[in-house]
Design an enzyme around this catalytic site. Sequence first.
Site, short mmCIF file in Angstrom:
data_model
loop_
_atom_site.label_atom_id
_atom_site.label_comp_id
_atom_site.label_asym_id
_atom_site.label_seq_id
_atom_site.Cartn_x
_atom_site.Cartn_y
_atom_site.Cartn_z
N LEU A 37 0.83 -1.21 0.00
CA LEU A 37 0.00 0.00 0.00
C LEU A 37 0.86 1.26 0.00
CD1 LEU A 37 -2.95 -0.97 2.39
CD2 LEU A 37 -2.80 -1.22 -0.10
N ASP A 61 5.80 -5.70 2.58
CA ASP A 61 6.73 -5.21 1.56
C ASP A 61 7.36 -6.44 0.90
OD1 ASP A 61 8.94 -4.17 0.19
OD2 ASP A 61 9.21 -2.57 1.67
N THR A 102 12.44 -1.93 -4.78
CA THR A 102 11.21 -2.72 -4.96
C THR A 102 11.29 -3.62 -6.19
OG1 THR A 102 9.74 -1.26 -3.76
CG2 THR A 102 8.75 -2.53 -5.53
N THR A 136 7.09 -4.95 -18.66
CA THR A 136 6.69 -3.88 -19.57
C THR A 136 7.45 -3.96 -20.90
OG1 THR A 136 6.90 -1.49 -19.87
CG2 THR A 136 8.37 -2.45 -18.29
N ASP A 137 6.86 -3.40 -21.94
CA ASP A 137 7.59 -3.33 -23.22
C ASP A 137 8.68 -2.25 -23.17
OD1 ASP A 137 5.98 -1.04 -23.25
OD2 ASP A 137 5.12 -1.41 -25.22
N GLU A 138 8.70 -1.43 -22.12
CA GLU A 138 9.69 -0.35 -22.05
C GLU A 138 11.11 -0.89 -21.90
OE1 GLU A 138 8.44 3.04 -19.69
OE2 GLU A 138 6.34 2.54 -20.03
N TYR A 162 13.11 3.56 -14.38
CA TYR A 162 12.01 2.59 -14.26
C TYR A 162 12.25 1.39 -15.17
CZ TYR A 162 7.54 0.39 -15.48
OH TYR A 162 6.56 -0.53 -15.75
N SER A 165 15.10 -0.78 -14.15
CA SER A 165 14.83 -1.65 -12.98
C SER A 165 13.94 -2.82 -13.40
CB SER A 165 14.20 -0.85 -11.84
OG SER A 165 12.88 -0.44 -12.18
N LYS A 166 12.99 -2.59 -14.30
CA LYS A 166 12.15 -3.70 -14.77
C LYS A 166 13.00 -4.66 -15.61
CE LYS A 166 8.30 -4.31 -14.27
NZ LYS A 166 7.48 -4.95 -13.19
N ASN A 192 -1.18 0.33 -20.44
CA ASN A 192 -2.56 -0.02 -20.08
C ASN A 192 -3.36 1.23 -19.75
OD1 ASN A 192 -2.67 -3.21 -18.40
ND2 ASN A 192 -1.17 -2.54 -19.90
N PRO A 217 -1.19 18.90 -19.41
CA PRO A 217 0.24 18.98 -19.74
C PRO A 217 0.67 17.97 -20.80
CG PRO A 217 -0.08 17.96 -17.57
CD PRO A 217 -1.44 18.29 -18.09
N ASN A 261 0.51 10.93 -28.27
CA ASN A 261 -0.09 11.46 -27.04
C ASN A 261 -1.12 12.55 -27.33
OD1 ASN A 261 1.54 9.75 -25.58
ND2 ASN A 261 3.16 11.29 -25.30
P1 NAD Z 1 0.64 0.57 -9.79
O1 NAD Z 1 1.70 1.56 -9.46
O2 NAD Z 1 -0.75 1.05 -10.04
O3 NAD Z 1 0.54 -0.53 -8.64
C1 NAD Z 1 1.67 -1.07 -8.02
C2 NAD Z 1 1.20 -1.77 -6.75
O4 NAD Z 1 2.37 -2.37 -6.13
C3 NAD Z 1 0.59 -0.83 -5.70
O5 NAD Z 1 -0.58 -1.42 -5.17
C4 NAD Z 1 1.68 -0.70 -4.64
O6 NAD Z 1 1.16 -0.47 -3.34
C5 NAD Z 1 2.36 -2.05 -4.75
N1 NAD Z 1 3.76 -2.00 -4.28
C6 NAD Z 1 4.71 -1.09 -4.62
N2 NAD Z 1 5.86 -1.35 -3.96
C7 NAD Z 1 5.63 -2.46 -3.21
C8 NAD Z 1 6.42 -3.23 -2.33
N3 NAD Z 1 7.70 -2.90 -2.09
N4 NAD Z 1 5.89 -4.32 -1.74
C9 NAD Z 1 4.60 -4.66 -1.98
N5 NAD Z 1 3.79 -3.96 -2.79
C10 NAD Z 1 4.30 -2.88 -3.41
O7 NAD Z 1 1.20 -0.23 -11.05
P2 NAD Z 1 0.43 -0.87 -12.27
O8 NAD Z 1 0.28 0.14 -13.34
O9 NAD Z 1 -0.74 -1.62 -11.77
O10 NAD Z 1 1.54 -1.92 -12.78
C11 NAD Z 1 1.59 -3.23 -12.23
C12 NAD Z 1 2.73 -3.99 -12.90
O11 NAD Z 1 2.54 -4.02 -14.31
C13 NAD Z 1 4.10 -3.36 -12.67
O12 NAD Z 1 5.03 -4.39 -12.45
C14 NAD Z 1 4.39 -2.62 -13.97
O13 NAD Z 1 5.77 -2.56 -14.20
C15 NAD Z 1 3.69 -3.52 -14.96
N6 NAD Z 1 3.21 -2.85 -16.19
C16 NAD Z 1 2.43 -1.73 -16.10
C17 NAD Z 1 1.95 -1.13 -17.28
C18 NAD Z 1 1.05 0.07 -17.25
O14 NAD Z 1 0.72 0.61 -18.31
N7 NAD Z 1 0.59 0.53 -16.10
C19 NAD Z 1 2.28 -1.70 -18.53
C20 NAD Z 1 3.08 -2.85 -18.56
C21 NAD Z 1 3.53 -3.42 -17.39
P1 TYD Z 2 2.69 7.58 -18.93
O1 TYD Z 2 1.21 7.42 -18.78
O2 TYD Z 2 3.47 8.16 -17.81
O3 TYD Z 2 3.26 6.13 -19.34
P2 TYD Z 2 4.75 5.71 -19.87
O4 TYD Z 2 5.69 6.80 -19.57
O5 TYD Z 2 5.03 4.48 -19.06
O6 TYD Z 2 4.59 5.44 -21.32
O7 TYD Z 2 2.97 8.46 -20.21
C1 TYD Z 2 2.42 8.11 -21.48
C2 TYD Z 2 2.92 9.12 -22.48
O8 TYD Z 2 2.32 10.39 -22.20
C3 TYD Z 2 4.41 9.37 -22.42
O9 TYD Z 2 4.91 9.59 -23.74
C4 TYD Z 2 4.56 10.63 -21.60
C5 TYD Z 2 3.31 11.40 -21.94
N1 TYD Z 2 2.76 12.27 -20.87
C6 TYD Z 2 2.46 13.61 -21.15
O10 TYD Z 2 2.66 14.11 -22.27
N2 TYD Z 2 1.93 14.37 -20.13
C7 TYD Z 2 1.71 13.86 -18.88
O11 TYD Z 2 1.25 14.61 -17.98
C8 TYD Z 2 2.01 12.49 -18.62
C9 TYD Z 2 1.80 11.87 -17.27
C10 TYD Z 2 2.53 11.72 -19.65
#
Ligand code: NAD
Ligand code: TYD
Length: 359
Positions: A37, A61, A102, A136-138, A162, A165-166, A192, A217, A261
């Site tokens: 959390l 954690d 983390t 992630t694809d990043e 980020y 680290s992934k 997503n 922004p 974007n």
């Molecule tokens: P999020 O930031 O919404 O959620 C992360 C969750 O992990 C939170 O509930 C947080 O409390 C928990 N957390 C963080 N540090 C922790 C720790 N040390 N111990 C236990 N719990 C911890 O992230 P999300 O967008 O739901 O992404 C989830 C996963 O999917 C991540 O691994 C992310 O890299 C991956 N992912 C996300 C996206 C995206 O577009 N959001 C795309 C591809 C992959």
């Molecule tokens: P984001 O949702 O942070 O995802 P990621 O960086 O993991 O792709 O950002 C999506 C795209 O939008 C990215 O190219 C950065 C851009 N962006 C903005 O232009 N303005 C914003 O305020 C944010 C949060 C992102």
Amino acid sequence: MTTYLVTGGAGFIGSNYIHYMFQKYGDAVRIVNLDKLTYAGNLENLKEVEGRDNYTFIRADICDREAVEEIFSQNDIDRVVHFAAESHVDRSIRDPEVFVKTNVLGTLVLLNAAKAAWELPDGSFKEGKRFLHVSTDEVYGSLDEDGGYFYETTPYAPHSPYSASKASSDMLVKSYMDTYRFPANITNCSNNYGPYQFPEKLIPLIINNALQGKKLPVYGDGKNVRDWLYVEDHARGIDMVMEKGRLFETYNIGGHNERQNIQIIHIILDTLREMLPGTDPRRALVRDDLITYVEDRKGHDRRYAIAPDKIKEEVGWYPETKFEDGIRRTIQWFFEHEDWMKNVTSGNYQKYYEEMYKI
Ligand code: NAD
Ligand code: TYD
């Protein structure tokens, strides 16, 4: 009954996955949700499942070895779905350390705990155990504007703290598969969007700001491209890889929904205007001149795009939700969950937002 340990289940994708799993499997699965959390974890996302007998929440954690080992000793975990991570690129640029703790160390702790619980004396693993690492694809870096896709064979070239680290966490999982034949899969997914997404990411941030007549922004020239996937499609992809994917394989999830974007922002503004009745006072607040070009993100990746050929051929998954439908469902969800947004945007998030944007 199959017992799942879901890490990060109180976050955006994790909570959508838990809802998806209970809707699909009902009482046939048990889910233990381990989440620290952080600012991004929100138990409000899971209100509907709290009372279930086959659901348990544990606040811990993933870096805490004792706590994680205790969960494995108290529960006969069959499958781990590992979402827990620090997930926001902008935060990683400002404060990389917690991302390494983390995302890298936390993943190592989980791998070790699962390995210890599942390993047999001869070094093989108990039947049916499986660890799915959500990534992630990043990790693949950035694509040129004029073409090409990420494939499972694309070399890793992460740019942000980020994604670095992934990438490290993916490499650790790969090393456990190669060294110990540890039963795992990795999924690398594109961006997503959907219900419960924290409004520091582009789509919920734009929806939330536009509804309040706040500036929108846009980093740099607004032409960076992301490949957007509705979160429920991601949850289904993870489940399908768990059920049908070949062990030790990586699967990319996403595909063929590339948008700049600035295009995303215009679609959101148009859809908001379409969906809000003329009598709603928020309608007048939704204006194109809220779009504000701001300083570019440092090291901003230009384009991400996935060709989901492997997951389609081997597992039968493809993205089902058209963007136009997914964005309407997302906006409708935000209309119906104003209190969720108010709670999330108070306190810490507000402070972070003001420091970050200064607008
Ligand atoms: P999020 O930031 O919404 O959620 C992360 C969750 O992990 C939170 O509930 C947080 O409390 C928990 N957390 C963080 N540090 C922790 C720790 N040390 N111990 C236990 N719990 C911890 O992230 P999300 O967008 O739901 O992404 C989830 C996963 O999917 C991540 O691994 C992310 O890299 C991956 N992912 C996300 C996206 C995206 O577009 N959001 C795309 C591809 C992959
Ligand atoms: P984001 O949702 O942070 O995802 P990621 O960086 O993991 O792709 O950002 C999506 C795209 O939008 C990215 O190219 C950065 C851009 N962006 C903005 O232009 N303005 C914003 O305020 C944010 C949060 C992102």
